[in-house]
Design a protein around this motif. Sequence first.
Motif, short mmCIF file in Angstrom:
data_model
loop_
_atom_site.label_atom_id
_atom_site.label_comp_id
_atom_site.label_asym_id
_atom_site.label_seq_id
_atom_site.Cartn_x
_atom_site.Cartn_y
_atom_site.Cartn_z
N TYR A 188 0.84 -1.21 0.00
CA TYR A 188 0.00 0.00 0.00
C TYR A 188 0.86 1.25 0.00
CZ TYR A 188 -3.42 3.46 1.56
OH TYR A 188 -4.21 4.57 1.66
N GLN A 189 1.92 1.27 0.80
CA GLN A 189 2.78 2.45 0.87
C GLN A 189 3.58 2.64 -0.41
OE1 GLN A 189 4.77 1.48 4.63
NE2 GLN A 189 3.61 3.10 5.64
N LEU A 190 3.79 1.58 -1.17
CA LEU A 190 4.48 1.68 -2.45
C LEU A 190 3.53 2.00 -3.60
CD1 LEU A 190 6.90 -1.38 -2.15
CD2 LEU A 190 7.60 1.02 -2.25
N SER A 191 2.24 1.93 -3.35
CA SER A 191 1.28 2.10 -4.44
C SER A 191 1.13 3.55 -4.86
CB SER A 191 -0.09 1.55 -4.02
OG SER A 191 -0.60 2.28 -2.91
N ASP A 192 1.69 4.48 -4.08
CA ASP A 192 1.68 5.91 -4.42
C ASP A 192 0.27 6.45 -4.54
OD1 ASP A 192 3.13 8.30 -4.92
OD2 ASP A 192 2.67 8.14 -7.04
N VAL A 193 -0.65 5.89 -3.74
CA VAL A 193 -2.01 6.41 -3.73
C VAL A 193 -2.06 7.64 -2.82
CG1 VAL A 193 -3.05 4.18 -4.17
CG2 VAL A 193 -2.68 4.91 -1.81
N GLU A 194 -3.04 8.47 -3.05
CA GLU A 194 -3.21 9.65 -2.21
C GLU A 194 -3.61 9.22 -0.81
OE1 GLU A 194 -5.84 13.79 -2.07
OE2 GLU A 194 -5.98 12.40 -3.76
N ARG A 195 -2.90 9.73 0.18
CA ARG A 195 -3.19 9.34 1.56
C ARG A 195 -4.58 9.81 1.97
NH1 ARG A 195 1.65 8.23 4.75
NH2 ARG A 195 0.61 9.02 6.61
N ARG B 14 -0.94 6.67 11.59
CA ARG B 14 -0.16 7.76 10.99
C ARG B 14 0.86 7.24 9.98
NH1 ARG B 14 -0.82 10.46 16.32
NH2 ARG B 14 -1.98 12.40 15.88
N GLU B 15 1.18 5.96 10.03
CA GLU B 15 2.09 5.40 9.02
C GLU B 15 1.43 5.40 7.64
OE1 GLU B 15 3.26 1.53 10.19
OE2 GLU B 15 4.56 2.19 11.83
N MET B 16 0.10 5.32 7.60
CA MET B 16 -0.58 5.11 6.32
C MET B 16 -1.58 6.21 5.96
SD MET B 16 -1.25 1.00 6.77
CE MET B 16 -1.85 0.81 5.09
N PHE B 17 -2.01 7.00 6.96
CA PHE B 17 -3.06 7.98 6.69
C PHE B 17 -2.70 9.34 7.28
CE2 PHE B 17 -5.07 3.80 7.51
CZ PHE B 17 -5.49 3.52 6.23
#
Length: 299
Positions: free
Chosen positions: A168-175, A214-217
Amino acid sequence: MNKQLLSKTGLILAVILFIAFIIVVNGNFKSARVDLTEDKLYTLSEGTLNILSSLQQPITLRFYYSEQVAQALPSLKAYAQRVQELLMEYQRASDGMIQVKIINPKPFTDHEQRAKQYGLQSIPIEGEPDPLFFGVAGTNILDGLERIRFFQPEMEDVLEYDLTRMVYQLSDVERKNVAVMSSLPIDGEDYDPLKGQLDTEGGAKPWAVMGKLREMFNVSVLPEDIRRIPSSVDLLMVVHPKELPEQTLYAIDQYVLQGGKLITFVDPYAEVDVPEKDPDNPMAAMVANRSSNMPELLN
């Protein structure tokens, strides 16, 4: 007609039919999987599958594993097999967006040097001259890097979570924006999210879940007397809603009715809800209300 000829002809036809059957099965069912393990160890969760199906750019997962060194550790060897097979499930389910590379980083090779550059950990094994690598480095086309330095066997129950978080963190999606509301000190006391630390020493630290979020959002903490939930909030998490004001309940109601997503944790007796002690009435803390609910909304 010669019976021996019939036998030979029947055998030849049987072999041809068997070969044809193998070809058809291999062509039409090569992607089929049956997970017969008791806990469905190789069945990816719905959340993982949703993330994999939404990938917009390719990701490479390099699994560094010192296979020869691990021969002396049967339990770790078995765990490594599970990790490798689970990684291949990610590759299969991603429809070509994830590429898994299995690498044996032998000493004094470019693979070993690259594993160290990725920040993977190697540990010495008693009786073995070479150290053991057992981690994964994930990269994307934007030079993003995420890694699991070393797979800890005691963390096997969160293996899929760790791998999915990395993808997910590599997917470069908008947080996404997650707002948290709680009557408990879930974010610690006087915590500054910009500094990532407490403003005053000795105060309560944020709960572990806040660090994970906070690591992901993008995480914000809302007051309990809020009149309107910001429209920019993608998900509202309400923890132990204890005696929320009517205006706050109405704000939550309107947020959900307008399509907002809500996750609520209620508890009939929250042990972590420790009331303040009253020196004049020591028994007050023992009979204090520790329950939470939102019957006006949940009904």
